[in-house]
Design an enzyme around this catalytic site. Sequence first.
Site, PDB file in Angstrom:
ATOM      1  N   HIS A  83      40.329  35.221  46.578  1.00  0.00           N
ATOM      2  CA  HIS A  83      39.153  35.527  47.389  1.00  0.00           C
ATOM      3  C   HIS A  83      39.574  36.241  48.677  1.00  0.00           C
ATOM      4  O   HIS A  83      38.944  37.204  49.098  1.00  0.00           O
ATOM      5  CB  HIS A  83      38.379  34.247  47.728  1.00  0.00           C
ATOM      6  CG  HIS A  83      37.728  33.641  46.523  1.00  0.00           C
ATOM      7  ND1 HIS A  83      36.367  33.561  46.363  1.00  0.00           N
ATOM      8  CD2 HIS A  83      38.255  33.119  45.394  1.00  0.00           C
ATOM      9  CE1 HIS A  83      36.076  33.005  45.202  1.00  0.00           C
ATOM     10  NE2 HIS A  83      37.223  32.723  44.596  1.00  0.00           N
ATOM     11  N   ASP A 120      30.967  34.945  50.763  1.00  0.00           N
ATOM     12  CA  ASP A 120      31.724  34.710  49.542  1.00  0.00           C
ATOM     13  C   ASP A 120      30.772  34.072  48.526  1.00  0.00           C
ATOM     14  O   ASP A 120      29.916  33.267  48.897  1.00  0.00           O
ATOM     15  CB  ASP A 120      32.859  33.738  49.890  1.00  0.00           C
ATOM     16  CG  ASP A 120      33.866  33.572  48.788  1.00  0.00           C
ATOM     17  OD1 ASP A 120      33.466  33.328  47.640  1.00  0.00           O
ATOM     18  OD2 ASP A 120      35.072  33.649  49.082  1.00  0.00           O
ATOM     19  N   THR A 132      33.997  38.485  44.258  1.00  0.00           N
ATOM     20  CA  THR A 132      35.415  38.824  44.112  1.00  0.00           C
ATOM     21  C   THR A 132      35.878  38.810  42.655  1.00  0.00           C
ATOM     22  O   THR A 132      37.046  39.047  42.381  1.00  0.00           O
ATOM     23  CB  THR A 132      36.276  37.851  44.951  1.00  0.00           C
ATOM     24  OG1 THR A 132      35.863  36.519  44.641  1.00  0.00           O
ATOM     25  CG2 THR A 132      36.103  38.077  46.428  1.00  0.00           C
ATOM     26  N   VAL A 134      55.785  37.436  45.012  1.00  0.00           N
ATOM     27  CA  VAL A 134      56.229  38.829  44.943  1.00  0.00           C
ATOM     28  C   VAL A 134      55.070  39.729  45.361  1.00  0.00           C
ATOM     29  O   VAL A 134      53.916  39.304  45.356  1.00  0.00           O
ATOM     30  CB  VAL A 134      56.691  39.216  43.514  1.00  0.00           C
ATOM     31  CG1 VAL A 134      57.895  38.409  43.093  1.00  0.00           C
ATOM     32  CG2 VAL A 134      55.557  39.085  42.493  1.00  0.00           C
ATOM     33  N   HIS A 189      47.737  36.569  33.529  1.00  0.00           N
ATOM     34  CA  HIS A 189      46.761  35.490  33.359  1.00  0.00           C
ATOM     35  C   HIS A 189      45.319  36.017  33.465  1.00  0.00           C
ATOM     36  O   HIS A 189      44.377  35.270  33.259  1.00  0.00           O
ATOM     37  CB  HIS A 189      47.004  34.398  34.409  1.00  0.00           C
ATOM     38  CG  HIS A 189      46.516  34.751  35.786  1.00  0.00           C
ATOM     39  ND1 HIS A 189      46.825  35.930  36.422  1.00  0.00           N
ATOM     40  CD2 HIS A 189      45.712  34.078  36.662  1.00  0.00           C
ATOM     41  CE1 HIS A 189      46.258  35.971  37.612  1.00  0.00           C
ATOM     42  NE2 HIS A 189      45.566  34.854  37.782  1.00  0.00           N
ATOM     43  N   ASN A 224      41.669  40.143  40.321  1.00  0.00           N
ATOM     44  CA  ASN A 224      42.400  41.071  41.198  1.00  0.00           C
ATOM     45  C   ASN A 224      43.569  41.698  40.457  1.00  0.00           C
ATOM     46  O   ASN A 224      43.860  42.889  40.615  1.00  0.00           O
ATOM     47  CB  ASN A 224      42.911  40.350  42.447  1.00  0.00           C
ATOM     48  CG  ASN A 224      41.760  39.875  43.308  1.00  0.00           C
ATOM     49  OD1 ASN A 224      41.056  40.681  43.906  1.00  0.00           O
ATOM     50  ND2 ASN A 224      41.538  38.571  43.345  1.00  0.00           N
ATOM     51  N   GLY A 231      39.073  29.334  34.213  1.00  0.00           N
ATOM     52  CA  GLY A 231      38.002  30.042  34.926  1.00  0.00           C
ATOM     53  C   GLY A 231      37.467  31.251  34.164  1.00  0.00           C
ATOM     54  O   GLY A 231      37.227  31.207  32.957  1.00  0.00           O
ATOM     55  N   GLN A 284      38.917  33.882  33.399  1.00  0.00           N
ATOM     56  CA  GLN A 284      39.988  34.763  32.917  1.00  0.00           C
ATOM     57  C   GLN A 284      39.825  35.245  31.472  1.00  0.00           C
ATOM     58  O   GLN A 284      40.243  36.357  31.135  1.00  0.00           O
ATOM     59  CB  GLN A 284      41.342  34.079  33.146  1.00  0.00           C
ATOM     60  CG  GLN A 284      41.629  33.920  34.652  1.00  0.00           C
ATOM     61  CD  GLN A 284      42.673  32.860  34.985  1.00  0.00           C
ATOM     62  OE1 GLN A 284      43.346  32.350  34.094  1.00  0.00           O
ATOM     63  NE2 GLN A 284      42.805  32.530  36.257  1.00  0.00           N
TER      64      GLN A 284
END
Length: 453
Positions: free
Chosen positions: A22, A123, A146, A347, A364, A368, A387, A389
């Site tokens: 988020h 949000d 998001t 990373v 995954h 984003n 979620g 995904q």
Amino acid sequence: MTMIDDNGVVHVAMLPSAGMGHLTPFLRLATFFLSHNIKVTLITPRPTLSLSESQLLSRFHSSFPQVDQINFKVESSLFTQSPNSHMPIPYFQMIDHIRTSAAKALSPLLSSLSPPLSFFVSDYFMLSSVLPITQSLSLPNYLLFTASASFFALYSYFSTLPSSLSELEAVEIQGIPPIPISSIPPDLVAPNSIFKKVFIEDSSQVIKVDGIFINTFEALEPEVLEAVNAGKVLTAMPPVLPFGPFVPCEFEKEGDQWIKPLKWLDDQPRGSVVFANFGTHTEFGWDQIREIADGLVKSGSRFLLVVKDGKYFNGDDKNEEVGLEEVLGHELVDKVRDKGLVMKEWVYQSGILSHEAIGGFLSHCGWNSIVEAAWNGVPIFGWPQRGDQKMNAEVVKMSGWGTWNKNWGWIGERLVTGEEIGDAIKVLMNNESFKIRASKIKEAARKVMTLMV
Ligand code: UDP
Ligand code: UDP
């Protein structure tokens, strides 16, 4: 309240909830506003859920000292230790506490800002606690969604669905392909989760916002965007603006730590490396990590693997390769070192995805990550964990620049074997049509960007 004050200043306040998934898009949108001379006030709940969030916020504020920073304290018995300790607490419990704390703290805070606010960006996990406040101040309220437009369709339609989804085979929303129940976040199918409570409370409020920004773009989700904006999902839908792709910003690079994998990639042939990274809070058990390492070795490709073992939350995640030998065993570690690099720390993912040595992404499917891969034209093999995904993985599959295996289940449902992972990576790295479609998506993303600046 007017949109522009007497001195011509446009002033926005933004309030991200919690989680890098988020915070990152909020800060990228804030950067866009700043580049268009809009004054930004960033309101953030403290303590943050993870150390990575507080570090990203520090870097953002050092890069943009002109941004007013306002913190509000999250009232929660979850934080019994020092207020700055980052504990692995359940994500939605944290969201619940942020919602309650914001509802109390926000009203006096917003009315005291100077110059007066022109608009507010909420949000989607906070809508019903923030909306009454912005309404009472007659302050335009825009939603930054998001996640994907597909997930937005589900979110905005949710309050019209029957209270128990478990008897349905699929959720049918006009104008978009049916969503199988097996792809709906399990927390939305379960009877009493906090996630479901948030969805139900907020979903019915969507029609009250002034507009919705989504980090997506036309070529990525054409059908869904058409359906939401044509009033097929909700007849009274406010304008939905595909505002993506949100691209990485300079301030996101952390210290020197981002350099190491990029240097390693410099020595690898073009398009030869598969990047395996699973977002900010996927914690595989060691047995699954062993299978992943084995699968990467079996695939025959070079690889860059990022593993997170939960220490991300308490900031003790800097000891790269500690324990790897014990976990993988000498033989596997030697094979891994031969072909790959394993990182056990945060990373700079966007930088890695933009490196020409990367040829595929085992992901995954956090939204984003998908948008970042689209921006860089990197094909994806999706391994959705939780979620939204699975729905995100389906977006990639539908637009032809990757695929996923429905039989792998949600996180922890079963051990996915090295054999399966190796085969998946072979499919990913050898599929010419994924590469062609991915470069088309990249072209479309870049084109949108030239129109937006
Ligand atoms: N990210 C990163 N380094 C990591 C893990 C994640 O830079 O080691 C970034 C990633 O580039 C993305 C965000 O964190 O911008 C994760 O968001 P996403 O929606 O993909 O997944 P989530 O972590 O929310 O499940
Ligand atoms: N989730 C999300 N955005 C985030 C973090 C989590 O949408 O930044 C979703 C996640 O994908 C999951 C749900 O929230 O489906 C519930 O998360 P959970 O409470 O299981 O999180 P955990 O505590 O296990 O990390």
